[in-house]
Scaffold this motif. Structure first.
Motif, PDB file in Angstrom:
ATOM      1  N   TYR A  39       0.838  -1.198   0.000  1.00 15.83           N
ATOM      2  CA  TYR A  39       0.000   0.000   0.000  1.00 15.83           C
ATOM      3  C   TYR A  39       0.877   1.254   0.000  1.00 15.83           C
ATOM      4  O   TYR A  39       1.912   1.300   0.670  1.00 15.83           O
ATOM      5  CB  TYR A  39      -0.819   0.082   1.278  1.00 15.83           C
ATOM      6  CG  TYR A  39      -1.954  -0.884   1.473  1.00 15.83           C
ATOM      7  CD1 TYR A  39      -3.127  -0.778   0.741  1.00 15.83           C
ATOM      8  CD2 TYR A  39      -1.889  -1.858   2.468  1.00 15.83           C
ATOM      9  CE1 TYR A  39      -4.204  -1.621   0.991  1.00 15.83           C
ATOM     10  CE2 TYR A  39      -2.962  -2.713   2.721  1.00 15.83           C
ATOM     11  CZ  TYR A  39      -4.110  -2.589   1.983  1.00 15.83           C
ATOM     12  OH  TYR A  39      -5.167  -3.419   2.237  1.00 15.83           O
ATOM     13  N   GLN A  40       0.425   2.291  -0.680  1.00 12.05           N
ATOM     14  CA  GLN A  40       0.998   3.616  -0.504  1.00 12.05           C
ATOM     15  C   GLN A  40      -0.127   4.627  -0.364  1.00 12.05           C
ATOM     16  O   GLN A  40      -1.011   4.711  -1.221  1.00 12.05           O
ATOM     17  CB  GLN A  40       1.915   3.997  -1.663  1.00 12.05           C
ATOM     18  CG  GLN A  40       2.616   5.340  -1.423  1.00 12.05           C
ATOM     19  CD  GLN A  40       3.758   5.580  -2.390  1.00 12.05           C
ATOM     20  OE1 GLN A  40       3.603   6.353  -3.320  1.00 12.05           O
ATOM     21  NE2 GLN A  40       4.886   4.919  -2.165  1.00 12.05           N
ATOM     22  N   ALA A  41      -0.110   5.374   0.744  1.00  7.46           N
ATOM     23  CA  ALA A  41      -1.087   6.443   0.944  1.00  7.46           C
ATOM     24  C   ALA A  41      -0.691   7.639   0.092  1.00  7.46           C
ATOM     25  O   ALA A  41       0.485   8.008   0.035  1.00  7.46           O
ATOM     26  CB  ALA A  41      -1.139   6.838   2.416  1.00  7.46           C
ATOM     27  N   VAL A  42      -1.674   8.227  -0.600  1.00  5.39           N
ATOM     28  CA  VAL A  42      -1.382   9.321  -1.526  1.00  5.39           C
ATOM     29  C   VAL A  42      -2.194  10.559  -1.162  1.00  5.39           C
ATOM     30  O   VAL A  42      -3.170  10.492  -0.413  1.00  5.39           O
ATOM     31  CB  VAL A  42      -1.649   8.903  -2.989  1.00  5.39           C
ATOM     32  CG1 VAL A  42      -0.705   7.782  -3.406  1.00  5.39           C
ATOM     33  CG2 VAL A  42      -3.107   8.492  -3.197  1.00  5.39           C
ATOM     34  N   SER A  43      -1.792  11.682  -1.742  1.00  8.75           N
ATOM     35  CA  SER A  43      -2.288  12.986  -1.322  1.00  8.75           C
ATOM     36  C   SER A  43      -3.649  13.351  -1.916  1.00  8.75           C
ATOM     37  O   SER A  43      -3.861  14.467  -2.405  1.00  8.75           O
ATOM     38  CB  SER A  43      -1.264  14.067  -1.684  1.00  8.75           C
ATOM     39  OG  SER A  43      -0.990  14.039  -3.086  1.00  8.75           O
ATOM     40  N   LEU A  44      -4.567  12.421  -1.875  1.00  4.16           N
ATOM     41  CA  LEU A  44      -5.990  12.671  -2.094  1.00  4.16           C
ATOM     42  C   LEU A  44      -6.680  12.340  -0.783  1.00  4.16           C
ATOM     43  O   LEU A  44      -6.513  11.228  -0.279  1.00  4.16           O
ATOM     44  CB  LEU A  44      -6.558  11.797  -3.205  1.00  4.16           C
ATOM     45  CG  LEU A  44      -6.111  12.085  -4.638  1.00  4.16           C
ATOM     46  CD1 LEU A  44      -6.789  11.113  -5.583  1.00  4.16           C
ATOM     47  CD2 LEU A  44      -6.427  13.517  -5.037  1.00  4.16           C
ATOM     48  N   TYR A  45      -7.449  13.284  -0.253  1.00  3.99           N
ATOM     49  CA  TYR A  45      -7.918  13.128   1.121  1.00  3.99           C
ATOM     50  C   TYR A  45      -9.441  13.177   1.226  1.00  3.99           C
ATOM     51  O   TYR A  45     -10.121  13.851   0.453  1.00  3.99           O
ATOM     52  CB  TYR A  45      -7.342  14.243   2.001  1.00  3.99           C
ATOM     53  CG  TYR A  45      -5.839  14.242   2.077  1.00  3.99           C
ATOM     54  CD1 TYR A  45      -5.167  13.353   2.913  1.00  3.99           C
ATOM     55  CD2 TYR A  45      -5.091  15.130   1.312  1.00  3.99           C
ATOM     56  CE1 TYR A  45      -3.789  13.360   2.989  1.00  3.99           C
ATOM     57  CE2 TYR A  45      -3.707  15.135   1.380  1.00  3.99           C
ATOM     58  CZ  TYR A  45      -3.061  14.244   2.218  1.00  3.99           C
ATOM     59  OH  TYR A  45      -1.690  14.240   2.278  1.00  3.99           O
ATOM     60  N   SER A  61     -20.121  16.138   0.268  1.00  4.04           N
ATOM     61  CA  SER A  61     -19.884  17.238  -0.657  1.00  4.04           C
ATOM     62  C   SER A  61     -18.498  17.012  -1.254  1.00  4.04           C
ATOM     63  O   SER A  61     -17.833  16.023  -0.949  1.00  4.04           O
ATOM     64  CB  SER A  61     -19.956  18.586   0.071  1.00  4.04           C
ATOM     65  OG  SER A  61     -18.945  18.650   1.078  1.00  4.04           O
ATOM     66  N   GLY A  62     -18.068  17.944  -2.118  1.00  6.41           N
ATOM     67  CA  GLY A  62     -16.726  17.850  -2.673  1.00  6.41           C
ATOM     68  C   GLY A  62     -16.713  17.742  -4.179  1.00  6.41           C
ATOM     69  O   GLY A  62     -17.748  17.863  -4.844  1.00  6.41           O
ATOM     70  N   GLU A  97     -20.127  15.169   8.235  1.00  9.19           N
ATOM     71  CA  GLU A  97     -20.088  15.879   6.969  1.00  9.19           C
ATOM     72  C   GLU A  97     -18.780  15.519   6.284  1.00  9.19           C
ATOM     73  O   GLU A  97     -17.697  15.749   6.833  1.00  9.19           O
ATOM     74  CB  GLU A  97     -20.185  17.394   7.193  1.00  9.19           C
ATOM     75  CG  GLU A  97     -21.522  17.815   7.784  1.00  9.19           C
ATOM     76  CD  GLU A  97     -21.649  19.317   7.955  1.00  9.19           C
ATOM     77  OE1 GLU A  97     -20.647  20.029   7.668  1.00  9.19           O
ATOM     78  OE2 GLU A  97     -22.727  19.775   8.376  1.00  9.19           O
ATOM     79  N   VAL A  98     -18.877  14.922   5.102  1.00  8.97           N
ATOM     80  CA  VAL A  98     -17.719  14.372   4.402  1.00  8.97           C
ATOM     81  C   VAL A  98     -17.445  15.185   3.146  1.00  8.97           C
ATOM     82  O   VAL A  98     -18.317  15.310   2.275  1.00  8.97           O
ATOM     83  CB  VAL A  98     -17.951  12.889   4.022  1.00  8.97           C
ATOM     84  CG1 VAL A  98     -16.699  12.306   3.375  1.00  8.97           C
ATOM     85  CG2 VAL A  98     -18.365  12.080   5.247  1.00  8.97           C
ATOM     86  N   ASP A  99     -16.250  15.737   3.058  1.00  6.55           N
ATOM     87  CA  ASP A  99     -15.787  16.426   1.848  1.00  6.55           C
ATOM     88  C   ASP A  99     -14.877  15.441   1.116  1.00  6.55           C
ATOM     89  O   ASP A  99     -13.773  15.139   1.574  1.00  6.55           O
ATOM     90  CB  ASP A  99     -15.023  17.693   2.239  1.00  6.55           C
ATOM     91  CG  ASP A  99     -14.616  18.520   1.027  1.00  6.55           C
ATOM     92  OD1 ASP A  99     -14.981  18.143  -0.105  1.00  6.55           O
ATOM     93  OD2 ASP A  99     -13.909  19.524   1.210  1.00  6.55           O
ATOM     94  N   LYS A 100     -15.358  14.925  -0.020  1.00  8.63           N
ATOM     95  CA  LYS A 100     -14.680  13.831  -0.703  1.00  8.63           C
ATOM     96  C   LYS A 100     -13.767  14.330  -1.817  1.00  8.63           C
ATOM     97  O   LYS A 100     -14.138  15.196  -2.607  1.00  8.63           O
ATOM     98  CB  LYS A 100     -15.693  12.847  -1.314  1.00  8.63           C
ATOM     99  CG  LYS A 100     -16.436  12.017  -0.290  1.00  8.63           C
ATOM    100  CD  LYS A 100     -17.207  10.872  -0.947  1.00  8.63           C
ATOM    101  CE  LYS A 100     -16.315   9.795  -1.493  1.00  8.63           C
ATOM    102  NZ  LYS A 100     -15.608   9.052  -0.446  1.00  8.63           N
TER     103      LYS A 100
END
Length: 311
Positions: A39-45, A61-62, A97-100
């Protein structure tokens, strides 16, 4: 922590992930497969804001189309909050509240990131203070990718992908991601893998019951060498994903013709991840793929796992 001292809102953030290597074991008697993955965590949050409430709810939202996401108890973020409440004995609820930013059904663990961030946010909001190790244990009950979203960085996952060992990774890798306008079902792709192996039983080696990550993959990550990693990236789910969606093959060809060191379907798809040599190469590749009318974003890795953000 007393109710008077509890914060009114907690903001937690968790990353999406790429599987830079994924080997799928043989079909087991219970209908599942063991895997070995890097796995590699990447800069999409995924950004989760948790507010006190009497019941459990979630809203999205997002920049990602979230119109098809469930808002009831089947949603993984709500499952995470309810699991924590049940284990800790907390009697209230939470409004999430999720900002995707992570693609939905894109093979990048967006739902798992939601669950990981929810666990961390609710643990802080409610003052349950379970600690990171117990949260990781709860995460494993929610899905194979959820513990990694808590951990972040680079890790080897075995078993169902939830038995994690941190892996050393040097430097920064530059990724260019092509987002599809459709999703793919992970169970469907795994079923297609089983059929693919049956169809080609005379041409390919039998799947291992207990797969492992190839040593050159770990060497490439440890060296921080994108050219070395490009040579050993692998995904057992790519062939069945391409069989189900031939358009993915056209995207792979286009990226590799325009400077990518390597391209690969991410997880069960349909996101396609291209490894670029450096930041300039990633920008050039993004421009070329965008000109072909694909939806393209750049990301880097590895990045931290789920954490609390001070607003």
């Amino acid at each position: 922590m007393t109710s008077l001292a509890r914060p009114r809102m907690i903001h937690a953030r968790a990353p999406g992930k790429l599987n830079v290597f994924l080997k799928v074991g043989a079909l087991l008697d219970d209908g599942y497969h063991d895997v070995a993955t890097a796995y590699q965590a990447v800069s999409l949050y995924e950004d989760i804001r948790a507010y006190p409430a009497d019941d459990f709810s979630v809203a999205f939202s997002g920049s990602i189309d979230t119109s098809g996401l469930a808002l009831d108890g089947s949603n993984l973020a709500i499952k995470a909050a309810q699991l924590l409440a049940r284990v800790s004995g907390y009697r209230g609820g939470v409004r999430l509240e999720v900002d995707k930013s992570v693609p939905v059904a894109g093979g990048m663990g967006g739902g798992s990131a939601d669950a990981a961030a929810t666990l961390l946010a609710c643990d802080t909001l409610w003052g349950t203070d379970l600690g990171r190790e117990e949260l990781i244990s709860l995460a494993a009950q929610l899905g194979a990718d959820v513990p990694f979203a808590l951990m972040g960085g680079t890790a080897v996952g075995t078993g169902r992908g939830d038995q994690l060992s941190p892996a050393l990774a040097k430097g920064q890798f530059h990724w260019v991601l092509v987002l599809a306008d459709f999703g793919m079902s992970t169970p469907t792709v795994y079923s297609e893998l089983d059929r693919h192996r049956e169809r080609h039983a005379l041409d390919i080696y039998p799947a291992e019951r207990v797969p492992s990550v190839d040593a050159p993959v770990l060497h490439a990550l440890r060296a921080g060498d994108p050219a070395m990693l490009a040579e050993v990236m692998h995904n057992d789910l790519q062939a069945p994903a391409l069989h189900l969606e031939s358009r993915l093959g056209q995207v792979l060809e286009l990226g590799e013709e325009n400077g990518a060191l390597a391209g690969m379907v991410s997880g069960s798809g349909p996101t396609v991840a291209f490894l670029a040599p450096d930041a300039d190469g990633a920008l050039d590749l993004q421009v070329a793929l965008s000109a072909a009318r694909h939806r393209v974003i750049r990301a880097t890795g590895p990045v931290h796992g789920a954490r609390i953000i001070s607003d």
